[in-house]
Scaffold this active site. Sequence first.
Site, PDB file in Angstrom:
ATOM      1  CG  ASP A  28      -2.497   1.509  -1.679  1.00 14.55           C
ATOM      2  OD1 ASP A  28      -3.579   1.180  -2.082  1.00 14.55           O
ATOM      3  OD2 ASP A  28      -1.548   2.184  -2.215  1.00 14.55           O
ATOM      4  CG  HIS A  29      -8.883  -2.071   0.614  1.00 16.23           C
ATOM      5  ND1 HIS A  29      -8.294  -2.857   1.248  1.00 16.23           N
ATOM      6  CD2 HIS A  29     -10.055  -2.003   0.541  1.00 16.23           C
ATOM      7  CE1 HIS A  29      -9.371  -3.644   1.618  1.00 16.23           C
ATOM      8  NE2 HIS A  29     -10.391  -3.188   1.091  1.00 16.23           N
TER       9      HIS A  29
END
Length: 216
Positions: free
Chosen positions: A184-185
Site C-alpha cells: 500500500d503506497h
Amino acid sequence: SQAWRFVPHVTQFDRADVTELEEFRTRYAGEVEKQGGKLTVTAMLLKICAEALRRFPRFNASLDMAAREIIYKKYVHIGVAVDTDRGLLVPVIRDVDKKGIFDLSLELTEVAGKARGKKIKPDDLQGGTFTISNLGGIGGTNFTPIVYTPQSAILGVSRARTEPVYRDGELTPRVILPLALSYDHRIIDGAEGIRFVRWIVEALEHPLLLVFKGGL
C-alpha cells in the site's frame, strides 16, 4: 475488488538464489515428515518474513482512514493463501515471530489440511497482519498479488527454476526463486519497499548471516 479500488498498489519484483536453502530443505525434510509435517519454502519464508516485519514495522501495520492514523501491530500473524476446491482461503499462523521453522512447518501443514478438508473455522481466517501467497506448486513465472486489506503488504512467490548463473566467471546451475512484493503506497514508499524485499532475498540466500546478526 475494494482493495484494488481503494489501495494504491506498488509491486516490487526480485529473485533469490535459493540453491543452498533448497539443499538444506531437502536434507532435513524427512525429519519434519516423521512428525506429520512438510518442510517447505513457505514454512521457511514464514520465519524470514516475521523477522523482516520486526525490522520494517510499516509492513506490519494498517491504515485507519477515519482517524487518519497508521496502526502498528506488536504481534506477527501471517496469513498463507491456500488453494482449495472452494476457492482461495487464507488461514492465519499466529505469533510467527515466537516459533521455530520446525513448529511452523507442522502448523502450516495442519492448517492447510484443515482448509482443504473443509474443517477450517472463521477464527482461523482472521487477524492476519501480512500475507504470503505461494503459487510455485502450480506454476507460472511471476504474478502481482493484491494487498489483502487492511494489511499493508503481501508477498507473492512463484515457481523456483534451475537457471545458468555467472559465478566467479563461470556459468553454473542455480535454483532461482521469483518474488513479488505488493504494498500500500499510502503507508510504504518505494525505497522502503525495495529494502524490505532485498532483506528477504538476502535472508533466503544467506540464512546463517541472520543468526550472527541476532535475527532468526
